[in-house]
Write an enzyme that holds these catalytic residues in place. Structure first.
Site, short mmCIF file in Angstrom:
data_model
loop_
_atom_site.label_atom_id
_atom_site.label_comp_id
_atom_site.label_asym_id
_atom_site.label_seq_id
_atom_site.Cartn_x
_atom_site.Cartn_y
_atom_site.Cartn_z
N VAL A 1 -0.39 0.88 5.52
CA VAL A 1 -1.41 1.08 6.56
C VAL A 1 -0.83 1.91 7.69
O VAL A 1 0.24 1.59 8.22
CB VAL A 1 -1.87 -0.26 7.18
N ILE B 1 3.00 4.52 11.72
CA ILE B 1 2.74 3.66 12.90
C ILE B 1 3.16 2.23 12.57
O ILE B 1 2.71 1.68 11.58
CB ILE B 1 1.25 3.67 13.29
N LYS C 1 -7.39 -0.21 4.11
CA LYS C 1 -6.47 -0.43 5.23
C LYS C 1 -6.95 -1.56 6.12
O LYS C 1 -6.16 -2.39 6.58
CB LYS C 1 -6.30 0.86 6.03
N GLY D 1 -4.33 21.02 4.13
CA GLY D 1 -3.52 19.94 3.55
C GLY D 1 -3.85 18.57 4.09
O GLY D 1 -3.11 17.61 3.88
N GLU E 1 4.79 -2.05 5.08
CA GLU E 1 4.48 -1.36 6.35
C GLU E 1 3.79 -0.03 6.11
O GLU E 1 2.86 0.36 6.83
CB GLU E 1 5.80 -1.13 7.12
N THR F 1 4.76 13.04 -2.61
CA THR F 1 4.77 13.28 -1.16
C THR F 1 5.65 12.26 -0.43
O THR F 1 6.50 12.63 0.37
CB THR F 1 3.32 13.19 -0.63
N VAL F 2 5.43 10.99 -0.70
CA VAL F 2 6.15 9.94 0.02
C VAL F 2 7.53 9.72 -0.60
O VAL F 2 8.56 9.74 0.09
CB VAL F 2 5.35 8.61 0.01
N ASP G 1 -10.82 4.44 1.68
CA ASP G 1 -9.43 4.36 2.14
C ASP G 1 -9.34 3.50 3.42
O ASP G 1 -8.49 2.63 3.53
CB ASP G 1 -8.92 5.79 2.40
N1 LIG Z 1 0.77 10.67 1.05
C1 LIG Z 1 0.61 9.90 2.09
O1 LIG Z 1 0.48 10.39 3.22
C2 LIG Z 1 0.61 8.39 1.97
C3 LIG Z 1 0.55 7.60 3.12
C4 LIG Z 1 0.58 6.21 3.02
C5 LIG Z 1 0.62 5.65 1.77
N2 LIG Z 1 0.64 6.44 0.66
C6 LIG Z 1 0.71 5.77 -0.66
O2 LIG Z 1 1.98 6.07 -1.24
C7 LIG Z 1 1.86 6.15 -2.65
C8 LIG Z 1 2.41 7.49 -3.12
O3 LIG Z 1 1.63 8.50 -2.53
P1 LIG Z 1 2.01 10.06 -2.68
O4 LIG Z 1 1.11 10.78 -1.74
O5 LIG Z 1 3.48 10.22 -2.54
O6 LIG Z 1 1.56 10.35 -4.18
P2 LIG Z 1 1.96 11.61 -5.10
O7 LIG Z 1 2.44 12.74 -4.28
O8 LIG Z 1 0.83 11.82 -6.03
O9 LIG Z 1 3.22 11.09 -5.95
C9 LIG Z 1 3.10 10.07 -6.92
C10 LIG Z 1 4.44 9.94 -7.64
O10 LIG Z 1 4.36 8.81 -8.52
C11 LIG Z 1 4.77 9.19 -9.82
N3 LIG Z 1 3.97 8.40 -10.76
C12 LIG Z 1 2.62 8.34 -10.85
N4 LIG Z 1 2.26 7.51 -11.84
C13 LIG Z 1 3.38 7.04 -12.39
C14 LIG Z 1 3.66 6.16 -13.45
N5 LIG Z 1 2.68 5.59 -14.13
N6 LIG Z 1 4.94 5.89 -13.74
C15 LIG Z 1 5.92 6.47 -13.04
N7 LIG Z 1 5.73 7.32 -12.01
C16 LIG Z 1 4.48 7.60 -11.70
C17 LIG Z 1 4.51 10.67 -9.92
O11 LIG Z 1 5.38 11.21 -10.90
P3 LIG Z 1 5.43 12.81 -11.23
O12 LIG Z 1 6.01 13.44 -9.98
O13 LIG Z 1 6.33 12.94 -12.39
O14 LIG Z 1 4.00 13.22 -11.46
C18 LIG Z 1 4.82 11.14 -8.49
O15 LIG Z 1 6.17 11.42 -8.34
C19 LIG Z 1 0.39 5.95 -2.95
O16 LIG Z 1 0.17 4.59 -3.28
C20 LIG Z 1 -0.30 6.28 -1.65
O17 LIG Z 1 -1.52 5.60 -1.48
C21 LIG Z 1 0.65 7.79 0.73
#
Ligand SMILES: NC(=O)c1ccc[n+]([C@@H]2O[C@H](COP(=O)([O-])OP(=O)(O)OC[C@H]3O[C@@H](n4cnc5c(N)ncnc54)[C@H](OP(=O)(O)O)[C@@H]3O)[C@@H](O)[C@H]2O)c1
Length: 412
Positions: free
Chosen positions: A116, A120, A189, A171, A113, A15-16, A185
């Site tokens: 959390v 924002i 934060k 979603g 940044e 996602t990110v 969560d």
């Molecule tokens: N989503 C949000 O709104 C949001 C907001 C703030 C902070 N965050 C933080 O941002 C981070 C990412 O979140 P996300 O929502 O983008 O997660 P996500 O959609 O689940 O994506 C995780 C990504 O990391 C890769 N990955 C996971 N384990 C791995 C490993 N051991 N080695 C290499 N690559 C690995 C996955 O690879 P594959 O694609 O190959 O599976 C995937 O591309 C998290 O720490 C989350 O807490 C997210």
């Protein structure tokens, strides 16, 4: 001579990560102009290089990794003398101070940044714009999933399970929403926010935590009648030599700006001794807002590398300041109590409160159930010690005419 490009390695393309890559690949010249140096996405580490992606990315950029936890990836990068930008709140909440110390030892920086409040600007606000202040308190609606769920329970009268299902379909909630619903969560934060706000080490397990489980649609009705909304509140406040830090659902006055935060939005209310009150509101999650924070950090970092200076102050954490045990915190409370509809019950309940030194602010008799001859009482209190409020709750539950203390919430 143009400076050498800054090579960037990205871990994760979900996602990110995909939005970070998309911004870097599609908006490269603009970002590089702001950074004063070319930003070059060099490699992207994922779990599965063959997976279908939502963005177009050259297969040559992708490389597969094992399933080591993120913390050790960050540690290894720091030890190799590389700067790090992370959105990972769990790692930063649990190990942030040590990672920042290690980074200082290696003369590199860790930016977080995005960990959390998604898009924002919070960390940079504390680290730069509010530096002249002693931060007195921070109160926040910092989890979009619970805010969406509580909002739907309030507006449509949905039971929690239905509101959670709706949030998943829209979603706004994960397939397993327990981290959000249980308040974990928000606790991660708040640990980061409190650590940065006061420059002390606040660990997630030192923060009092309650999730939103157990709140029923009727509580929203009663709360509204009393002039409140119900929100999951993350709150921290400075006291002499110690700080208060807690995450729990609370009745929030409809006049308070946090009561008006709707849907998946986040809001953080900060009070500094010089600036007074500041409210920061925006999208606390989602790929694009979070990428905004990650890429913003990248530009900031690139600028400081190019100038050969650290553009932001480094952290120094004061180990002497601890978190106040929850029992010693003063707060107001709301109780919903189901009792037998007969004389003497109010007196018995009033006596429990009096003996625990809790003074009552309002006492209302609500709906009666004729089939079992019970009524519902709603009691709110003046500020009292949390330990006394809890004790009163336990003692009331044991009273013979009391069927249940069906809800116990703080009033914020
Ligand atoms: N989503 C949000 O709104 C949001 C907001 C703030 C902070 N965050 C933080 O941002 C981070 C990412 O979140 P996300 O929502 O983008 O997660 P996500 O959609 O689940 O994506 C995780 C990504 O990391 C890769 N990955 C996971 N384990 C791995 C490993 N051991 N080695 C290499 N690559 C690995 C996955 O690879 P594959 O694609 O190959 O599976 C995937 O591309 C998290 O720490 C989350 O807490 C997210």
């Amino acid at each position: 001579m143009a400076p050498r490009p800054l090579n960037v390695g990205l871990i994760g393309l979900g996602t990110v990560g995909s939005q970070v890559a998309e911004r870097m690949l599609s908006w490269g010249p603009q970002l590089s102009r702001r950074a004063g140096v070319e930003l070059c996405l060099q490699k992207v580490l994922v779990r599965d290089v063959a997976k279908r992606r939502t963005i177009e990315i050259s297969p040559g950029l992708l490389t597969a990794g094992g399933d080591e936890p993120m913390r050790s990836y960050i540690e290894r990068a720091i030890h190799a003398g590389k700067h790090v930008i992370t959105a990972n709140k769990v790692v930063m909440a649990k190990h942030g101070p040590e990672l920042l110390d290690a980074a200082a030892g290696k003369n590199v920086d860790v930016y977080f940044e995005a960990a959390v409040g998604g898009g924002i600007p919070l960390i940079s606000t504390f680290r730069t714009d509010l530096q002249a202040n002693r931060i007195e308190r921070v109160s926040a609606v910092i989890n979009g999933t619970t805010n969406y769920v509580l909002g739907r329970m309030a507006s449509a009268g949905l039971p929690m399970a239905d509101a959670v299902r709706e949030a998943q379909e829209a979603g706004y909630a994960e397939a397993d929403p327990s981290d959000d619903i249980g308040g974990f969560d928000a606790t991660y934060k708040l640990a980061i926010l409190a650590s940065i706000a006061y420059e002390i080490k606040v660990r997630p397990d030192e923060i009092y935590r309650e999730g939103i489980e157990g709140i029923e649609p009727v509580d929203f009705r009663y709360a509204r009648e009393l002039g409140y909304a119900i929100k999951l509140i993350a709150h921290t406040q400075r006291h002499p030599g110690r700080v208060e830090a807690r995450v729990h659902p609370a009745l929030v006055s409809l006049e308070h700006p946090l009561a008006r935060v709707e849907g998946a939005e986040n809001a953080v209310f900060v009070e500094g001794d010089l600036v007074g009150q500041v409210l920061l509101v925006g999208q606390g999650a989602g790929g694009r807002p979070t990428a905004s924070a990650v890429v913003g950090d990248l530009i900031d970092l690139a600028r400081s590398i190019r100038r050969g200076v650290q553009s932001r102050p480094s952290f120094s954490f004061d180990d002497r300041v601890g978190v106040i045990p929850i029992g010693e915190v003063k707060t107001r409370a709301y109780y919903r109590i189901r009792v037998d509809d007969r004389p003497g019950v109010l007196a018995a309940i009033g006596q429990v409160f009096a003996e625990e030194g809790v003074s009552i602010s309002s006492f209302i008799q609500k709906d009666a159930w004729s089939h079992d001859m019970t009524v519902e009482l709603v009691v709110t209190t003046h500020p009292s010690l949390e330990a006394s409020l809890q004790k009163a709750r336990e003692r009331m539950a044991r009273l013979e005419p009391v069927h249940a203390v069906s809800a116990f919430l703080r009033v914020f």
